[in-house]
Design a protein around this motif. Structure first.
Motif, mmCIF file in Angstrom:
data_model
loop_
_atom_site.group_PDB
_atom_site.id
_atom_site.type_symbol
_atom_site.label_atom_id
_atom_site.label_comp_id
_atom_site.label_asym_id
_atom_site.label_seq_id
_atom_site.Cartn_x
_atom_site.Cartn_y
_atom_site.Cartn_z
ATOM 1 N N PHE A 262 -19.261 -1.471 -16.057
ATOM 2 C CA PHE A 262 -18.306 -0.363 -15.987
ATOM 3 C C PHE A 262 -18.748 0.778 -16.886
ATOM 4 N N LEU A 263 -19.738 0.500 -17.754
ATOM 5 C CA LEU A 263 -20.215 1.511 -18.694
ATOM 6 C C LEU A 263 -21.742 1.547 -18.644
ATOM 7 N N ARG A 264 -22.290 2.763 -18.549
ATOM 8 C CA ARG A 264 -23.741 2.952 -18.589
ATOM 9 C C ARG A 264 -24.071 4.124 -19.519
ATOM 10 N N LEU A 265 -25.032 3.922 -20.368
ATOM 11 C CA LEU A 265 -25.627 5.016 -21.122
ATOM 12 C C LEU A 265 -27.024 5.219 -20.547
ATOM 13 N N VAL A 266 -27.305 6.405 -20.048
ATOM 14 C CA VAL A 266 -28.530 6.664 -19.295
ATOM 15 C C VAL A 266 -29.391 7.699 -20.016
ATOM 16 N N ARG A 267 -30.591 7.258 -20.437
ATOM 17 C CA ARG A 267 -31.608 8.117 -21.046
ATOM 18 C C ARG A 267 -31.027 8.993 -22.166
ATOM 19 N N ILE A 268 -30.270 8.362 -23.049
ATOM 20 C CA ILE A 268 -29.623 9.082 -24.146
ATOM 21 C C ILE A 268 -30.668 9.475 -25.192
ATOM 22 N N GLY A 269 -30.658 10.750 -25.566
ATOM 23 C CA GLY A 269 -31.553 11.252 -26.609
ATOM 24 C C GLY A 269 -30.780 12.039 -27.645
ATOM 25 N N LYS A 270 -31.171 11.903 -28.908
ATOM 26 C CA LYS A 270 -30.528 12.653 -29.987
ATOM 27 C C LYS A 270 -31.542 12.900 -31.095
ATOM 28 N N THR A 271 -31.652 14.169 -31.494
ATOM 29 C CA THR A 271 -32.606 14.547 -32.537
ATOM 30 C C THR A 271 -31.891 15.296 -33.644
ATOM 31 N N TYR A 272 -32.208 14.928 -34.886
ATOM 32 C CA TYR A 272 -31.755 15.647 -36.057
ATOM 33 C C TYR A 272 -32.973 16.344 -36.675
ATOM 34 N N PRO A 273 -32.773 17.306 -37.577
ATOM 35 C CA PRO A 273 -33.925 17.983 -38.187
ATOM 36 C C PRO A 273 -34.909 16.990 -38.803
ATOM 37 N N GLY A 274 -36.093 16.923 -38.231
ATOM 38 C CA GLY A 274 -37.143 16.059 -38.767
ATOM 39 C C GLY A 274 -37.046 14.612 -38.348
ATOM 40 N N THR B 207 -36.101 11.876 -34.995
ATOM 41 C CA THR B 207 -35.668 11.525 -33.644
ATOM 42 C C THR B 207 -34.855 10.249 -33.742
ATOM 43 N N ALA B 208 -33.540 10.375 -33.619
ATOM 44 C CA ALA B 208 -32.662 9.216 -33.786
ATOM 45 C C ALA B 208 -32.651 8.336 -32.544
ATOM 46 N N LEU B 209 -32.656 8.959 -31.358
ATOM 47 C CA LEU B 209 -32.637 8.223 -30.094
ATOM 48 C C LEU B 209 -33.566 8.909 -29.105
ATOM 49 N N ALA B 210 -34.238 8.102 -28.283
ATOM 50 C CA ALA B 210 -35.152 8.666 -27.282
ATOM 51 C C ALA B 210 -35.037 7.856 -25.992
ATOM 52 N N ASP B 211 -34.404 8.442 -24.978
ATOM 53 C CA ASP B 211 -34.307 7.833 -23.643
ATOM 54 C C ASP B 211 -33.767 6.402 -23.685
ATOM 55 N N VAL B 212 -32.640 6.222 -24.357
ATOM 56 C CA VAL B 212 -32.036 4.892 -24.492
ATOM 57 C C VAL B 212 -31.123 4.615 -23.303
ATOM 58 N N ASP B 213 -31.322 3.461 -22.662
ATOM 59 C CA ASP B 213 -30.455 2.998 -21.587
ATOM 60 C C ASP B 213 -29.703 1.757 -22.057
ATOM 61 N N LEU B 214 -28.409 1.695 -21.741
ATOM 62 C CA LEU B 214 -27.603 0.532 -22.099
ATOM 63 C C LEU B 214 -26.487 0.377 -21.084
ATOM 64 N N GLU B 215 -26.256 -0.850 -20.628
ATOM 65 C CA GLU B 215 -25.170 -1.146 -19.702
ATOM 66 C C GLU B 215 -24.275 -2.227 -20.294
ATOM 67 N N VAL B 216 -22.981 -2.132 -19.996
ATOM 68 C CA VAL B 216 -22.017 -3.140 -20.444
ATOM 69 C C VAL B 216 -21.097 -3.477 -19.281
ATOM 70 N N ALA B 217 -20.947 -4.776 -19.028
ATOM 71 C CA ALA B 217 -20.071 -5.235 -17.948
ATOM 72 C C ALA B 217 -18.766 -5.772 -18.517
ATOM 73 N N GLY C 87 -35.423 4.280 -32.604
ATOM 74 C CA GLY C 87 -34.742 5.134 -31.643
ATOM 75 C C GLY C 87 -34.987 4.828 -30.194
ATOM 76 N N VAL C 88 -35.773 3.791 -29.883
ATOM 77 C CA VAL C 88 -36.024 3.429 -28.493
ATOM 78 C C VAL C 88 -35.676 1.956 -28.291
ATOM 79 N N VAL C 89 -35.455 1.567 -27.036
ATOM 80 C CA VAL C 89 -35.174 0.166 -26.735
ATOM 81 C C VAL C 89 -36.490 -0.613 -26.816
ATOM 82 N N ALA C 90 -36.590 -1.502 -27.810
ATOM 83 C CA ALA C 90 -37.816 -2.278 -28.007
ATOM 84 C C ALA C 90 -37.895 -3.463 -27.073
ATOM 85 N N GLY C 91 -36.763 -3.863 -26.508
ATOM 86 C CA GLY C 91 -36.757 -4.996 -25.601
ATOM 87 C C GLY C 91 -35.374 -5.596 -25.495
ATOM 88 N N ALA C 92 -35.235 -6.577 -24.624
ATOM 89 C CA ALA C 92 -33.961 -7.265 -24.425
ATOM 90 C C ALA C 92 -34.230 -8.749 -24.198
#
Length: 512
Positions: free
Chosen positions: A13-25, A27-37, A228-233
């Motif tokens: 019911f929830l998907r986070l698709v290619r989420i990216g977030k950068t702060y000065p200097g 990279t907190a998140l880079a193309d993060v995908d996450l699903e929750v059922a 900041g990236v998905v290393a695996g599952a």
């Protein structure tokens, strides 16, 4: 993806698709995908600074992503606001407690959502407020009631209030960030039971923790973030301690225990010490130079009160303290610091750092005399000391001028350590030194403890983590109701059973 362990796949019911977030200097998140059922428990792991907190802030509407989008029930959102997140049924149990100490338990649980009487004054209906609170507390089987002032609760009890607050929202998804960091074994087991009950009711949980055995116990699958990236599952049948560590840090960890590099010598001796919590119980204890003495015991056994007395926060009611065979008086923290007795407190946010100050000011705050010239603080000396400690402890911060509040919990703890390690310790008391710290950083902290001990420092390590106490200590002392109930001198006797028997003052163990 399953709705419950071993059950059929459920649509997210929830998907986070290619989420990216950068702060000065950074990279907190880079193309993060996450699903929750629905009804799924997802273990979210990663080292401090890996991006877990930022990702959850995006989900909670606190931070807007720079790229990507969020899907809830098929509806696409470029970003969420806090009200939108709450309306979608997303609730949080934060690692850092956010409670009002001047209010009671019920008021904290329903803050901003209090039932009110009709009429022009719109007053709070306190009887209804308490009636709504009681079932939540009964569900968690806590030992306080709805009318209890939060100021009187321990950290563990306050954590349970936070969990009750999340349950009160009737959420579809509860995000738990280090929910057991201050809980006893029994409270942790009860929380895992509550998670199972929520799962059976179709409530999903994102479980963030550094206690990997808990992830194995409760998660349907594991997602790991690294830099900041998905290393695996890992699917449920793949979840194992070693596999999770490899995902988190990209390598296997060495065994916890490192033998001492020197013979222990006389350090801090405590005789007949009585604390304010247990005025009728005396503590006798020796903390030797060159060793790590683990101090175990149930929450409320008096461990933290002993640490506070040794550091001069709560002057002891009676007893004698000797350092290197010389009698000393410790009536204030200043007395302790002058003798080289330092305390790394359990609650870093309230007692270890000033979160609004930059890293530089926190690291040198306890030793301004050595960073001053003609009564003026030398910025150059402060910067040099802080940069050394930053490198030594691998503190992840864009700059030593960054405010401590912007750092992750683990890096805040490293700042507390840096403050004391920049000085000349004789005795260092660590009260829950790795609370909220990931396994990679824990390994670094354990190495620092051993280095300090091998340099002749006396180390007292208070911990509720049984694996930590058994795996790091040279000797283990156990407290029960304000006194030392026993000491395990030989590592062959270091077992959970032996420690717990002493912690509950088992007659068989006491006789032995």
């Amino acid at each position: 993806m399953t709705s419950e362990r071993g059950g059929p796949p459920a649509a997210p019911f929830l998907r986070l698709v290619r989420i990216g977030k950068t702060y000065p200097g950074v990279t907190a998140l880079a193309d993060v995908d996450l699903e929750v059922a629905r009804g799924e428990v997802v273990g979210l792991i990663g080292e401090n600074g890996a991006g877990k907190s930022t990702l959850m802030k995006v989900l909670g509407g606190v931070v807007a992503p720079d790229s990507g989008h969020i899907e809830i029930d098929g509806t696409v959102h470029r970003a969420l606001t806090v009200p939108q997140s709450l309306a979608a049924g997303i609730a949080f149990v934060h690692q850092e407690l956010n409670l009002f100490e001047n209010l009671d338990v019920a008021a904290n649980i329903f803050i901003g959502r209090e039932p009110r009487w009709g009429g022009p004054l719109h007053l709070i209906d306190r009887q209804l407020l308490y009636r709504r609170t009681r079932p939540l507390l009964e569900r968690l089987k806590v030992d306080f009631d709805a009318r209890t002032p939060v100021a009187t609760l321990s950290i563990a009890q306050r954590q349970m209030v936070e969990i009750a607050k999340a349950l009160s929202l009737d959420a579809r998804l509860i995000i738990m960030d280090e929910p057991t960091s201050s809980l006893t074994v029994a409270e942790t087991e009860r929380l895992l039971d509550v998670i199972a009950e929520l799962q059976a009711q179709g409530v999903a949980v994102i479980y963030i923790t550094h206690r990997l055995n808990e992830v194995k116990d409760c998660a349907d699958r594991v997602v790991c973030l690294r830099d900041g990236v998905v290393a695996g599952a890992l699917a449920h049948d793949e979840i194992a301690h070693a596999a999770m560590i490899r995902l988190m840090i990209g390598r296997d960890l060495k065994a916890l225990y490192t033998p001492p590099g020197r013979q222990p010598a006389t350090g801090l001796e405590v005789q007949g010490l009585r604390t304010v919590l247990f005025p009728d119980r005396a503590v006798d204890l020796e903390i030797r130079r060159g060793e790590i003495l683990g101090l175990a015991g149930l929450i409320g056994s008096g461990r933290t009160e002993l640490a506070r007395a040794l550091f001069g926060i709560d002057p002891p009611l009676a007893g004698a303290i000797r350092l290197d065979g010389e009698p000393i008086t410790v009536r204030t923290p200043h007395h302790a610091i002058m003798r080289g007795i330092y305390l790394v407190p359990e609650d870093r946010k309230r007692s270890g750092v000033i979160v609004e100050f930059p890293v530089r000011c926190n690291v040198t705050l306890a030793d301004l005399h050595d960073h001053s010239r003609a009564w003026l603080i030398s910025g150059g000396r402060e910067c040099a000391t802080t940069e050394r400690q930053k490198e030594r402890l691998h503190i992840r911060t864009p700059s030593i001028e960054s405010e401590v509040i912007t750092l992750s919990g683990g890096n805040q703890q490293k700042v507390v350590l840096a403050k004391w390690l920049a000085m000349r310790p004789s005795v260092v008391i660590f009260d829950e030194p790795t609370r909220g710290i990931d396994v990679g950083a824990k390994s670094e902290i354990y190495a620092i403890l051993r280095q300090l001990a091998d340099a002749g420092v006396a180390i007292l390590m208070i911990s509720s983590d049984m694996e930590e106490v058994i795996g790091v200590s040279d000797r283990i002392a156990v407290m029960h109701e304000g006194r030392i109930s026993g000491i395990l001198e030989n590592r062959d006797s270091f077992t959970e059973t032996n420690v717990l028997e002493l912690a509950v003052n088992s007659p068989a163990r006491t006789a032995a």
